[in-house]
Design an enzyme around this catalytic site. Sequence first.
Site, PDB file in Angstrom:
ATOM      1  N   HIS A  92       0.811  -1.230   0.000  1.00  0.00           N
ATOM      2  CA  HIS A  92       0.000   0.000   0.000  1.00  0.00           C
ATOM      3  C   HIS A  92       0.837   1.270   0.000  1.00  0.00           C
ATOM      4  CE1 HIS A  92      -1.799  -3.432   2.126  1.00  0.00           C
ATOM      5  NE2 HIS A  92      -2.795  -3.178   1.316  1.00  0.00           N
ATOM      6  N   GLU A 144      -2.829   3.423   2.290  1.00  0.00           N
ATOM      7  CA  GLU A 144      -2.357   4.051   1.038  1.00  0.00           C
ATOM      8  C   GLU A 144      -2.510   5.570   1.114  1.00  0.00           C
ATOM      9  OE1 GLU A 144      -3.864   2.411  -2.686  1.00  0.00           O
ATOM     10  OE2 GLU A 144      -3.454   4.336  -3.670  1.00  0.00           O
ATOM     11  N   CYS A 213      -6.399   2.119 -10.483  1.00  0.00           N
ATOM     12  CA  CYS A 213      -5.548   1.278 -11.340  1.00  0.00           C
ATOM     13  C   CYS A 213      -6.358   0.352 -12.235  1.00  0.00           C
ATOM     14  CB  CYS A 213      -4.571   0.484 -10.477  1.00  0.00           C
ATOM     15  SG  CYS A 213      -5.370  -0.912  -9.688  1.00  0.00           S
ATOM     16  N   SER A 242      -9.959  -2.239   0.734  1.00  0.00           N
ATOM     17  CA  SER A 242     -10.752  -1.199   0.087  1.00  0.00           C
ATOM     18  C   SER A 242     -11.302  -1.681  -1.255  1.00  0.00           C
ATOM     19  CB  SER A 242      -9.869   0.039  -0.122  1.00  0.00           C
ATOM     20  OG  SER A 242     -10.440   0.927  -1.035  1.00  0.00           O
ATOM     21  N   ASN A 243     -10.440  -2.273  -2.073  1.00  0.00           N
ATOM     22  CA  ASN A 243     -10.916  -2.661  -3.409  1.00  0.00           C
ATOM     23  C   ASN A 243     -11.980  -3.739  -3.332  1.00  0.00           C
ATOM     24  OD1 ASN A 243      -9.713  -5.403  -4.591  1.00  0.00           O
ATOM     25  ND2 ASN A 243      -8.235  -4.576  -3.149  1.00  0.00           N
TER      26      ASN A 243
HETATM   27  O1  0O3 Z   1      -5.983  -0.844  -0.860  1.00  0.00           O
HETATM   28  P1  0O3 Z   1      -6.738  -2.076  -0.492  1.00  0.00           P
HETATM   29  O2  0O3 Z   1      -7.329  -1.949   0.883  1.00  0.00           O
HETATM   30  O3  0O3 Z   1      -7.718  -2.481  -1.522  1.00  0.00           O
HETATM   31  O4  0O3 Z   1      -5.596  -3.187  -0.379  1.00  0.00           O
HETATM   32  P2  0O3 Z   1      -5.557  -4.737  -0.626  1.00  0.00           P
HETATM   33  O5  0O3 Z   1      -6.834  -5.381  -0.351  1.00  0.00           O
HETATM   34  O6  0O3 Z   1      -4.361  -5.241   0.130  1.00  0.00           O
HETATM   35  O7  0O3 Z   1      -5.305  -4.904  -2.175  1.00  0.00           O
HETATM   36  C1  0O3 Z   1      -4.118  -4.503  -2.773  1.00  0.00           C
HETATM   37  C2  0O3 Z   1      -4.189  -3.070  -3.202  1.00  0.00           C
HETATM   38  C3  0O3 Z   1      -3.041  -2.251  -2.782  1.00  0.00           C
HETATM   39  C4  0O3 Z   1      -1.941  -2.734  -2.278  1.00  0.00           C
HETATM   40  C5  0O3 Z   1      -3.100  -0.789  -2.953  1.00  0.00           C
HETATM   41  O8  0O3 Z   1      -3.445  -0.447  -4.234  1.00  0.00           O
HETATM   42 FE1  SF4 Z   2      -1.248  -2.081  -7.606  1.00  0.00          FE
HETATM   43 FE2  SF4 Z   2      -3.749  -1.774  -8.421  1.00  0.00          FE
HETATM   44 FE3  SF4 Z   2      -3.018  -4.000  -7.261  1.00  0.00          FE
HETATM   45 FE4  SF4 Z   2      -3.172  -1.766  -5.855  1.00  0.00          FE
HETATM   46  S1  SF4 Z   2      -4.862  -2.864  -6.783  1.00  0.00           S
HETATM   47  S2  SF4 Z   2      -1.570  -3.300  -5.754  1.00  0.00           S
HETATM   48  S3  SF4 Z   2      -2.493  -0.273  -7.382  1.00  0.00           S
HETATM   49  S4  SF4 Z   2      -2.242  -3.220  -9.229  1.00  0.00           S
END
Ligand code: 0O3
Ligand code: SF4
Length: 334
Positions: A92, A144, A213, A242-243
């Site tokens: 992140h 992040e 992204c 988050s995603n």
């Molecule tokens: O940012 P998010 O809470 O979605 O993080 P995750 O679940 O670990 O997924 C990877 C995404 C990331 C590292 C930031 O873009």
């Molecule tokens: Fe990278 Fe997108 Fe994956 Fe986050 S969700 S780790 S920005 S490729």
Amino acid sequence: MGRSSPHVKEMIEKPHLDILLCAPRGFCAGVDRAIQIVDLALKKYGAPVYVRHEIVHNKFVVDSLRAKGAIFVEELEEIPADNEAPVIFSAHGVAKSVPVEARSRNMFFLDATCPLVTKVHVEAQRHAEDGRDIVLIGHKGHPEVIGTMGQLPPGRISLIETVEDAEAFAPRDADNLALVTQTTLSVDDTSAIVLVLKSRFPNISVPHKEDICYATTNRQEAVKFVAPKVDAMIVVGAPNSSNSMRLVEVGERAGCKVSVLVQRAEDIDWAQFDGISSLGITAGASAPESLVEEVIAAFAERFTVNVEIAVTAEENIAFNIPRVLRQLEDSVGR
Ligand code: 0O3
Ligand code: SF4
């Protein structure tokens, strides 16, 4: 032997369930790279390796790396003063102060920040050098967001979470603004916020292509395609991801009455799926495919399942791992 009565037959036969599996789903290139970095560091340097924050937001991933010798901490201060083991920063991203502290303590660190998050950090710094203040669209408290805000001195980046925030935002200089975003936001919610900012601040500098992204965008598109076709939608992922949470919302908004997050099969609340005949399944960018398989297997115990894959995009992105680990990557044939 007498034949089963229709009633008994009904009890024995499992109901039919059409499963539509979203593609793409699950691991993105940034997550894959981050997990590889921890794995390869464990192989090269041996246990323990320290990891600052969950390497990605998934308990199953974290537990399996912990079992191999990774020690997860939230802050560097939790790492013993005499530590010589490598320290890895999560996918992140981190504020500038984190590598500064690591260097001051002579730590050997590896940065598993996704290159697409780093790209946002670089954008923010470039705008600041050009004299612009920055608006960051993101979720307060998310690692992040903390990392991106921490690229610049306090006051240079203002966080906007909602359309209301965008309407109320009062910048120091309305003609000298730039926009960056968290990478894992809702594409639709973000467009609505950007629209308000652009109409209020016509000179705001907006990235050519949004910072959200490819993986976030593709997974949301896949859910938009599948959710209207099914009785229920499952997103395999973690509540702090988050995603993944955005995928649950996208499912709801696309008209699916039951759109739920499931960490793994044992979490399934079966009452929610009573009487359904079709189910959409996806997984957040940090959720391993083995957990998707586990969920499908759990449904196959209760239903006669027919699994189809709904492909809405092809992904073939991979990121390089740090040079110090690359030789090892070749030698273990990854
Ligand atoms: O940012 P998010 O809470 O979605 O993080 P995750 O679940 O670990 O997924 C990877 C995404 C990331 C590292 C930031 O873009
Ligand atoms: Fe990278 Fe997108 Fe994956 Fe986050 S969700 S780790 S920005 S490729």
